[in-house]
Structures are given as C-alpha cells and as structure tokens.
Design a protein around this motif. Structure first.
Motif, mmCIF file in Angstrom:
data_model
loop_
_atom_site.group_PDB
_atom_site.id
_atom_site.type_symbol
_atom_site.label_atom_id
_atom_site.label_comp_id
_atom_site.label_asym_id
_atom_site.label_seq_id
_atom_site.Cartn_x
_atom_site.Cartn_y
_atom_site.Cartn_z
ATOM 1 N N ARG A 184 47.822 39.250 37.843
ATOM 2 C CA ARG A 184 47.491 39.274 36.418
ATOM 3 C C ARG A 184 48.639 38.771 35.555
ATOM 4 O O ARG A 184 48.418 38.105 34.541
ATOM 5 N N THR B 75 34.980 36.721 35.275
ATOM 6 C CA THR B 75 35.967 37.798 35.288
ATOM 7 C C THR B 75 37.341 37.336 34.815
ATOM 8 O O THR B 75 38.044 38.076 34.120
ATOM 9 N N TYR B 76 37.714 36.106 35.176
ATOM 10 C CA TYR B 76 39.029 35.574 34.832
ATOM 11 C C TYR B 76 38.870 34.190 34.188
ATOM 12 O O TYR B 76 39.192 33.165 34.787
ATOM 13 N N GLU C 83 31.175 34.672 39.533
ATOM 14 C CA GLU C 83 31.867 35.821 38.954
ATOM 15 C C GLU C 83 33.350 35.582 38.731
ATOM 16 O O GLU C 83 33.980 36.281 37.922
ATOM 17 N N ILE D 198 46.161 42.312 43.851
ATOM 18 C CA ILE D 198 44.872 42.850 43.417
ATOM 19 C C ILE D 198 43.801 42.085 44.183
ATOM 20 O O ILE D 198 43.715 40.856 44.089
ATOM 21 N N GLU D 199 43.005 42.787 44.966
ATOM 22 C CA GLU D 199 41.972 42.147 45.778
ATOM 23 C C GLU D 199 40.602 42.543 45.246
ATOM 24 O O GLU D 199 40.322 43.722 45.056
ATOM 25 N N GLU D 200 39.772 41.544 44.987
ATOM 26 C CA GLU D 200 38.414 41.788 44.525
ATOM 27 C C GLU D 200 37.452 40.928 45.331
ATOM 28 O O GLU D 200 37.813 39.859 45.818
ATOM 29 N N HIS D 201 36.226 41.399 45.448
ATOM 30 C CA HIS D 201 35.171 40.630 46.092
ATOM 31 C C HIS D 201 34.264 40.064 44.998
ATOM 32 O O HIS D 201 33.553 40.816 44.323
ATOM 33 N N LEU D 202 34.310 38.754 44.831
ATOM 34 C CA LEU D 202 33.574 38.096 43.755
ATOM 35 C C LEU D 202 32.844 36.874 44.279
ATOM 36 O O LEU D 202 33.327 36.185 45.182
ATOM 37 N N GLU E 90 36.701 37.750 49.434
ATOM 38 C CA GLU E 90 37.953 38.244 48.876
ATOM 39 C C GLU E 90 38.601 37.220 47.944
ATOM 40 O O GLU E 90 38.732 36.052 48.296
ATOM 41 N N ARG E 91 39.039 37.701 46.786
ATOM 42 C CA ARG E 91 39.837 36.915 45.841
ATOM 43 C C ARG E 91 41.105 37.716 45.556
ATOM 44 O O ARG E 91 41.057 38.946 45.435
ATOM 45 N N ARG F 159 30.156 36.343 48.480
ATOM 46 C CA ARG F 159 30.959 37.335 47.762
ATOM 47 C C ARG F 159 32.138 37.709 48.658
ATOM 48 O O ARG F 159 32.055 38.610 49.498
#
Length: 238
Positions: free
Chosen positions: A42, A85-86, A81, A73-77, A37-38, A35
C-alpha cells in the motif's frame, strides 16, 4: 497450506482417491478459476498480479521481504476486482513461454498428483486423471473441458489472467519471466519501489527442458490453444 503440500499418496492410491472426490463434484461444470492471489504494498501503491506457474512464489517472497514498508498483503481477486479495489495502483505481472508453462503445469499438477490439493484440482474435470501422459494432457486441453471457459488457474491462458471481462489489460507493466531481472529493474525505475529478487527462479533452470518433450502434434495443439498468449506476448516455441 502445509497440509496440502504433503506427499500423502502414491500412484496406487491417488487414482481411487481422485475417483471418490470426483463422484461428489462433477454434478456442476467448473467455472473459470481466475480469483487468484494478488500481493499489495500500500505504501508504494504497488500490486503484483502473478500468473500461476509464472514464478508466483518468487513474487510472493519479494512482497514478504517488503513487509516493513507496507507489503505482504495478500488478497484473492478476479481481474475485474483488481482495478475496482486498487484503481490508482501500479499493477505488474510476468508472462512465460506458453509451451514451457503447459509442461510445468503438467509436471507439477498432473505427473506429481500425490497430494490432496492436486487431486482436488484434477477431480473437478471430466477425463482428467492423475499421472495422465503428457501428450494426452495436451490433447485434453483442446477439448471443451480443458478450455478457458472452465479452466483451472494453472492452465488458464495468460491473456485471460491479465485481462478484464471486457478484454482490456489492467497491468501497467508486463514482463517476461525469461528476463525477470530486467523486468524488476523497469518496475523499480517506474515506481521507485525496491524489489529484491529472492534468488534464481525455478523456471530459469528448466527453461529449455520443455522443448524435448513436445511432439510436432503437441506443439501445434498448444500453439492453437494458447494462440492469444503467443500473439499478444510475442512468443515462439523456443
């Protein structure tokens, strides 16, 4: 994040601190650490899924530079996921010579283990310790503790980082860090997004430095440990 990067310890103090951390953490086997950083834009429907130790900071800075167009935009996936999510996004990543990546990991996380963040990583694993010699670290990677089943993100195989739980790649484009600018141009051609390199990559200036540190045995161990990476992405030792 700033706290984790400070050099608060030295060789004499790192070992005892790591042992204290380990006493509190080793009751449970570590789980695969995927999990990570991504980075998302958008507006461009663009997602970067960088592999740790493969210019992830450089990729992050590119997305920071896209802030005005919907980036940063930084997300932990986890790998699964990302597509959940995308589902329609263009997802890209880069890979690196596995031998070079292992050496970079050891140099940064093991041989320079003088921050709380790095000791926190090491303390999760049996028989791993600060300033472990490179050859010993390589041998540790082929043990159960060093396997992908329990791996920290920094030495988890690149195919594991870039594949779903069903073993399928979720990326629309995977480039080589050794040809980073060519990869950026291809992503731009296929998406229309403007991606600006933030300057020379750290890995490029040390691209050949790993060759001289590998003994024949260490070279063979990494060739087996990361055989899927080598076969999938077409790498050779040098």
């Amino acid at each position: 994040m700033k706290f984790r990067s400070r050099r608060l310890l030295n060789k004499q103090s790192a070992g005892p601190v790591c042992r204290v951390m380990r006493t509190a953490r080793l009751s449970v086997k570590p789980k695969r650490d995927d999990r990570v950083e991504r980075f998302v834009n958008r507006r461009a429907n663009l997602v970067a899924a960088p592999v740790p130790k493969v210019a992830s900071r450089t990729v992050k800075q590119m997305f920071v530079g896209m802030r005005e167009t919907g980036g940063d935009i930084e997300e932990h996936l986890t790998p699964d996921e990302i597509r959940q999510t995308y589902p329609t996004a263009f997802v890209f990543s880069f890979v690196r010579n596995p031998w070079a990546r292992v050496y970079s990991c050891w140099k940064d996380k093991i041989d320079d283990a003088v921050t709380p963040g790095k000791l926190s990583i090491i303390s999760r694993f049996h028989h791993l310790y600060p300033f472990m010699p490179f050859e010993e670290f390589v041998e540790w990677l082929e043990t159960e503790d060093g396997s992908d089943a329990h791996a920290d993100r920094h030495w988890l195989s690149q195919t594991a980082h870039l594949s779903s739980s069903l073993g399928q790649s979720f990326c629309d484009f995977i480039g080589r860090i050794e040809a980073f600018d060519d990869g950026l141009r291809e992503i731009q051609r296929r998406t229309g997004a403007t991606l600006s390199s933030t300057g020379a990559l750290n890995v490029q200036n040390r691209s050949e430095s790993y060759v001289r540190v590998f003994s024949p045995r260490a070279k063979r161990i990494i060739g087996q440990r990361y055989g899927n990476d080598i076969e999938t992405f077409g790498y050779q030792f040098n």
